[in-house]
Design a protein around this motif. Structure first.
Motif, short mmCIF file in Angstrom:
data_model
loop_
_atom_site.label_atom_id
_atom_site.label_comp_id
_atom_site.label_asym_id
_atom_site.label_seq_id
_atom_site.Cartn_x
_atom_site.Cartn_y
_atom_site.Cartn_z
N LYS A 83 13.80 26.12 -8.86
CA LYS A 83 14.08 27.54 -9.06
C LYS A 83 15.14 27.75 -10.13
O LYS A 83 14.99 28.63 -11.00
CB LYS A 83 14.55 28.18 -7.75
CG LYS A 83 15.00 29.63 -7.91
CD LYS A 83 15.57 30.20 -6.62
CE LYS A 83 14.47 30.52 -5.65
NZ LYS A 83 14.97 31.26 -4.46
N LEU A 84 16.18 26.94 -10.13
CA LEU A 84 17.26 27.09 -11.11
C LEU A 84 16.76 26.80 -12.52
O LEU A 84 17.12 27.50 -13.48
CB LEU A 84 18.43 26.18 -10.74
CG LEU A 84 19.09 26.48 -9.39
CD1 LEU A 84 20.10 25.40 -9.04
CD2 LEU A 84 19.75 27.85 -9.39
N GLY A 85 15.94 25.79 -12.64
CA GLY A 85 15.35 25.49 -13.94
C GLY A 85 14.43 26.60 -14.41
O GLY A 85 14.41 26.95 -15.60
N ASN A 86 13.68 27.18 -13.48
CA ASN A 86 12.78 28.28 -13.83
C ASN A 86 13.55 29.52 -14.28
O ASN A 86 13.10 30.24 -15.19
CB ASN A 86 11.88 28.63 -12.65
CG ASN A 86 10.81 27.59 -12.40
OD1 ASN A 86 10.50 26.78 -13.27
ND2 ASN A 86 10.25 27.58 -11.20
N LEU A 87 14.69 29.79 -13.65
CA LEU A 87 15.51 30.93 -14.08
C LEU A 87 15.92 30.77 -15.54
O LEU A 87 15.84 31.71 -16.34
CB LEU A 87 16.74 31.06 -13.18
CG LEU A 87 16.52 31.61 -11.78
CD1 LEU A 87 17.77 31.44 -10.93
CD2 LEU A 87 16.15 33.10 -11.85
N HIS A 88 16.37 29.59 -15.89
CA HIS A 88 16.77 29.29 -17.27
C HIS A 88 15.59 29.49 -18.23
O HIS A 88 15.71 30.18 -19.26
CB HIS A 88 17.28 27.85 -17.33
CG HIS A 88 17.53 27.31 -18.69
ND1 HIS A 88 16.52 26.74 -19.45
CD2 HIS A 88 18.65 27.22 -19.44
CE1 HIS A 88 17.01 26.33 -20.60
NE2 HIS A 88 18.31 26.61 -20.63
N GLY A 127 14.64 18.70 -18.87
CA GLY A 127 14.74 20.14 -18.63
C GLY A 127 15.98 20.54 -17.85
O GLY A 127 16.72 19.69 -17.34
N TYR A 128 16.19 21.85 -17.78
CA TYR A 128 17.44 22.35 -17.22
C TYR A 128 17.58 22.08 -15.73
O TYR A 128 18.67 21.78 -15.25
CB TYR A 128 17.57 23.86 -17.48
CG TYR A 128 18.94 24.38 -17.11
CD1 TYR A 128 20.06 24.05 -17.87
CD2 TYR A 128 19.11 25.19 -15.99
CE1 TYR A 128 21.32 24.51 -17.52
CE2 TYR A 128 20.36 25.65 -15.64
CZ TYR A 128 21.46 25.31 -16.41
OH TYR A 128 22.71 25.76 -16.06
N GLY A 129 16.50 22.18 -14.97
CA GLY A 129 16.59 21.89 -13.54
C GLY A 129 17.03 20.46 -13.28
O GLY A 129 17.91 20.21 -12.44
N ALA A 130 16.46 19.51 -14.02
CA ALA A 130 16.86 18.10 -13.89
C ALA A 130 18.30 17.91 -14.34
O ALA A 130 19.04 17.10 -13.76
CB ALA A 130 15.92 17.22 -14.70
N TYR A 131 18.71 18.63 -15.38
CA TYR A 131 20.10 18.56 -15.85
C TYR A 131 21.06 19.04 -14.76
O TYR A 131 22.08 18.37 -14.49
CB TYR A 131 20.23 19.40 -17.10
CG TYR A 131 21.65 19.62 -17.57
CD1 TYR A 131 22.42 18.57 -18.07
CD2 TYR A 131 22.22 20.89 -17.56
CE1 TYR A 131 23.73 18.77 -18.51
CE2 TYR A 131 23.51 21.10 -18.01
CZ TYR A 131 24.26 20.04 -18.48
OH TYR A 131 25.55 20.25 -18.93
N LEU A 132 20.75 20.16 -14.12
CA LEU A 132 21.64 20.64 -13.05
C LEU A 132 21.70 19.67 -11.89
O LEU A 132 22.77 19.49 -11.28
CB LEU A 132 21.17 22.01 -12.54
CG LEU A 132 21.73 23.26 -13.22
CD1 LEU A 132 21.39 24.49 -12.40
CD2 LEU A 132 23.24 23.17 -13.44
#
Length: 221
Positions: free
Chosen positions: A107-112, A158-163
């Protein structure tokens, strides 16, 4: 530009990185003051009202050299924040060390990613990873860790994996830290007048090691 080795990052190495950022970039940079000023304005209001400050956020992004359209970007960002208010509320209570982060990374990656798509679809064609993550961080500064194209080289999935990676690092550093309240400890150690979130310190470490240290080496030559 250096790739980041988060798996072997120790508390001492982390402190050295955020100290390097403080010593060589934070005191001399108007961006830091603009960040703290914008954060105060946005965080003074409940999440449901933060879309009203889309213009303030865009101004901050342009202080960070994101070069977004001052005509199109505020309205587009306001619309996105309104549309995704419920999604943001579902993660509002999370911090980067929250043990539930792994259940929310998609979800966090999708928001980004959705923020970038929305802004570009509304004429803000240069909306980037950096601008999107900075926007999300200002809205929820305890959770979202900023990044840019150089930091992304160390997290290409991607951003979700980064977080998720930042969560893992934050949890380990919190365990190694010599104080229970890591943010208060770092504020006192580094002499900041304002308390910063651990998510912001992670960005400062990442940026210094990926970009800043190389800039210092160039200056020394």
């Amino acid at each position: 530009m250096a790739l980041l080795d988060w798996e072997n990052l120790s508390w001492e190495g982390f402190v050295a990185g955020v100290r390097g950022y403080r010593d060589h970039f934070s005191p001399k940079d108007r961006e830091d003051l603009a960040y703290l000023r914008c954060l105060d304005v946005v965080q003074a209001h409940p999440l449901a009202e933060r879309s009203d400050y889309a213009g303030e956020i865009v101004h901050l992004l342009n202080t960070w050299a994101c070069r977004l359209s001052s005509e199109r970007a505020p309205g587009a960002l306001y619309e996105w924040l309104q549309n995704y208010a419920v999604d943001l509320e579902t993660v509002e209570a999370l911090t980067i060390v929250d043990p539930n982060i792994p259940y929310h990374t998609t979800k966090l990656g999708n928001l980004h990613d959705d923020l970038i798509r929305h802004m570009r679809a509304n004429g803000v064609l240069n909306m980037s990873d950096a601008a999107a993550s900075k926007t999300l961080h200002v809205v929820l500064p305890d959770l979202f860790v900023m990044w840019d194209k150089e930091i992304r080289r160390s997290a290409p999935e991607g951003y979700g994996a980064y977080l998720l990676q930042m969560h893992t690092v934050a949890a380990r550093l919190t365990e190694e830290a010599p104080a229970d309240d890591v943010e208060a400890y770092l504020q006192e150690l580094l002499g900041y007048e304002t308390r910063k979130t651990l998510a912001k310190y992670l960005d400062e470490y990442n940026w210094f090691e990926a970009v800043g240290r190389g800039q210092l080496a160039v200056r020394s030559r």
